[in-house]
Design a protein around this motif. Structure first.
Motif, PDB file in Angstrom:
ATOM      1  N   GLN A   1       0.810  -1.214   0.000  1.00  0.00           N
ATOM      2  CA  GLN A   1       0.000   0.000   0.000  1.00  0.00           C
ATOM      3  C   GLN A   1       0.846   1.268   0.000  1.00  0.00           C
ATOM      4  O   GLN A   1       0.454   2.277  -0.592  1.00  0.00           O
ATOM      5  CB  GLN A   1      -0.939  -0.001   1.211  1.00  0.00           C
TER       6      GLN A   1
ATOM      7  N   TYR B   1       3.971   7.839   6.425  1.00  0.00           N
ATOM      8  CA  TYR B   1       3.046   8.862   6.916  1.00  0.00           C
ATOM      9  C   TYR B   1       1.703   8.788   6.196  1.00  0.00           C
ATOM     10  O   TYR B   1       0.695   9.285   6.714  1.00  0.00           O
ATOM     11  CB  TYR B   1       3.668  10.241   6.724  1.00  0.00           C
ATOM     12  N   GLY B   2       1.655   8.147   5.051  1.00  0.00           N
ATOM     13  CA  GLY B   2       0.403   8.004   4.321  1.00  0.00           C
ATOM     14  C   GLY B   2      -0.637   7.186   5.070  1.00  0.00           C
ATOM     15  O   GLY B   2      -1.832   7.259   4.753  1.00  0.00           O
ATOM     16  N   PHE B   3      -0.218   6.412   6.080  1.00  0.00           N
ATOM     17  CA  PHE B   3      -1.168   5.628   6.870  1.00  0.00           C
ATOM     18  C   PHE B   3      -1.815   6.453   7.991  1.00  0.00           C
ATOM     19  O   PHE B   3      -2.648   5.942   8.727  1.00  0.00           O
ATOM     20  CB  PHE B   3      -0.468   4.410   7.490  1.00  0.00           C
ATOM     21  N   VAL B   4      -1.390   7.713   8.133  1.00  0.00           N
ATOM     22  CA  VAL B   4      -1.943   8.589   9.157  1.00  0.00           C
ATOM     23  C   VAL B   4      -2.944   9.527   8.507  1.00  0.00           C
ATOM     24  O   VAL B   4      -2.644  10.200   7.527  1.00  0.00           O
ATOM     25  CB  VAL B   4      -0.841   9.415   9.847  1.00  0.00           C
ATOM     26  N   SER B   5      -4.149   9.574   9.029  1.00  0.00           N
ATOM     27  CA  SER B   5      -5.175  10.484   8.526  1.00  0.00           C
ATOM     28  C   SER B   5      -5.776  11.262   9.683  1.00  0.00           C
ATOM     29  O   SER B   5      -5.420  11.043  10.842  1.00  0.00           O
ATOM     30  CB  SER B   5      -6.277   9.709   7.784  1.00  0.00           C
ATOM     31  N   GLN B   6      -6.691  12.170   9.383  1.00  0.00           N
ATOM     32  CA  GLN B   6      -7.264  13.026  10.409  1.00  0.00           C
ATOM     33  C   GLN B   6      -8.089  12.237  11.414  1.00  0.00           C
ATOM     34  O   GLN B   6      -8.106  12.544  12.604  1.00  0.00           O
ATOM     35  CB  GLN B   6      -8.131  14.104   9.757  1.00  0.00           C
ATOM     36  N   TYR B   7      -8.775  11.216  10.949  1.00  0.00           N
ATOM     37  CA  TYR B   7      -9.706  10.499  11.816  1.00  0.00           C
ATOM     38  C   TYR B   7      -9.234   9.087  12.167  1.00  0.00           C
ATOM     39  O   TYR B   7      -9.612   8.558  13.206  1.00  0.00           O
ATOM     40  CB  TYR B   7     -11.077  10.411  11.141  1.00  0.00           C
TER      41      TYR B   7
ATOM     42  N   SER C   1      -5.850   6.338  12.200  1.00  0.00           N
ATOM     43  CA  SER C   1      -4.429   6.034  12.034  1.00  0.00           C
ATOM     44  C   SER C   1      -4.243   4.527  12.120  1.00  0.00           C
ATOM     45  O   SER C   1      -4.634   3.911  13.125  1.00  0.00           O
ATOM     46  CB  SER C   1      -3.588   6.735  13.100  1.00  0.00           C
ATOM     47  N   GLN C   2      -3.678   3.941  11.090  1.00  0.00           N
ATOM     48  CA  GLN C   2      -3.514   2.493  11.037  1.00  0.00           C
ATOM     49  C   GLN C   2      -2.180   2.122  11.701  1.00  0.00           C
ATOM     50  O   GLN C   2      -1.171   1.900  11.018  1.00  0.00           O
ATOM     51  CB  GLN C   2      -3.561   2.024   9.578  1.00  0.00           C
TER      52      GLN C   2
END
Length: 274
Positions: free
Chosen positions: A62, A229-235, A237-238
């Motif tokens: 991914q 860092y692409g796995f971190v989002s606002q709502y 985090s994986q």
């Protein structure tokens, strides 16, 4: 006669063991979370059975970590080589020339350590945009070289000032010019401090996040920290994928370290001593 094993020795060793355990706790948590399923609700230090390796495969696919690691390796390798070449060449006259301009130039170079990098963000970004280098790994390489050269020049200059002139004078008597004397005689003697420069810059550049995010954002030339860092989002985090990606990104540095462990320790100790 053997030294006595005292309570002071026991206390010192126990303290070191406790410190080692404290430093190991984050590493254990990192590895443990990377082996958890994504719907796990247990704490970072609680072991789930059975562990899963699916996070590593998903993180690799991914985040396109293969290409990201290749970009990180290319940026780090080229940056470190250029830093070594430019810093050593710049430090040589600064250490050997005793005229006033040499001292002023050295102070000017060291002044680069006192300037916050944030002050140059907008001018540098505009410059890279005008040079059409945004999205290119060369933008990050140039920024890394510029940022790391002042401290590297400082290390080389301090080390060179401790080296005797005997070898260089002998080379000049044999007909070597200043450039050939530096390349064939002086630079091999800089191996200890070069090891220090390589270690500090490799770790710093490999783990750099903000510079690649700023200059490579939106392009395919992402680096490993930015890809993870692409796995971190606002709502959402994986975290299992993030930690699996972190473990993958650390492996190349660990492999290099363990392969060159003796040389790295000698180089670091010698560079600091010099």
């Amino acid at each position: 006669m053997h030294a006595r094993y005292t309570w002071r020795t026991l206390t010192r060793e126990a303290t070191l063991v406790l410190l080692a355990l404290v430093f190991l706790i984050p590493l254990v948590g990192l590895l443990n979370v990377s082996l958890k399923s994504q719907d796990s609700q247990t704490s970072a230090l609680a072991f789930d059975f059975p562990p899963t390796l699916d996070n590593y495969a998903q993180a690799w696919d991914q985040a396109s970590l293969g290409a990201a690691l290749a970009n990180s390796f290319a940026i780090t390798a080229v940056s470190v080589v250029l830093i070594i070449a430019f810093s050593a060449l710049a430090a040589y006259p600064l250490a050997r020339v005793t005229r006033g301009w040499s001292r002023y130039t050295f102070s000017f170079v060291i002044g680069g350590l006192l300037i916050p990098g944030q002050l140059a963000l907008l001018p540098l970004y505009a410059t890279m945009r005008d040079l059409d280098l945004l999205g290119s790994v060369w933008s990050v390489i140039l920024i890394n070289v510029g940022q790391q050269m002042p401290f590297s020049v400082f290390l080389y200059t301090m080390f060179l000032r401790e080296l005797p002139l005997d070898y260089e004078e002998a080379a000049l008597l044999d007909g070597c010019g200043p450039v050939r004397s530096f390349v064939t005689v002086v630079f091999p003697l800089l191996r200890p401090v070069t090891g220090t420069v390589v270690i500090l810059n490799t770790v710093g550049i490999w783990n750099e996040f903000f510079t690649p995010l700023l200059y490579l954002g939106g392009s395919d030339n992402t680096t490993a920290p930015v890809a993870i860092y692409g796995f971190v989002s606002q709502y959402v985090s994986q975290w299992p994928l993030i930690f699996a990606g972190l473990v993958i990104s650390v492996i190349p540095i660990l492999v290099v370290y363990f392969a060159l462990q003796k040389h790295i320790i000698k180089g670091f100790a010698g560079g600091l001593k010099g």
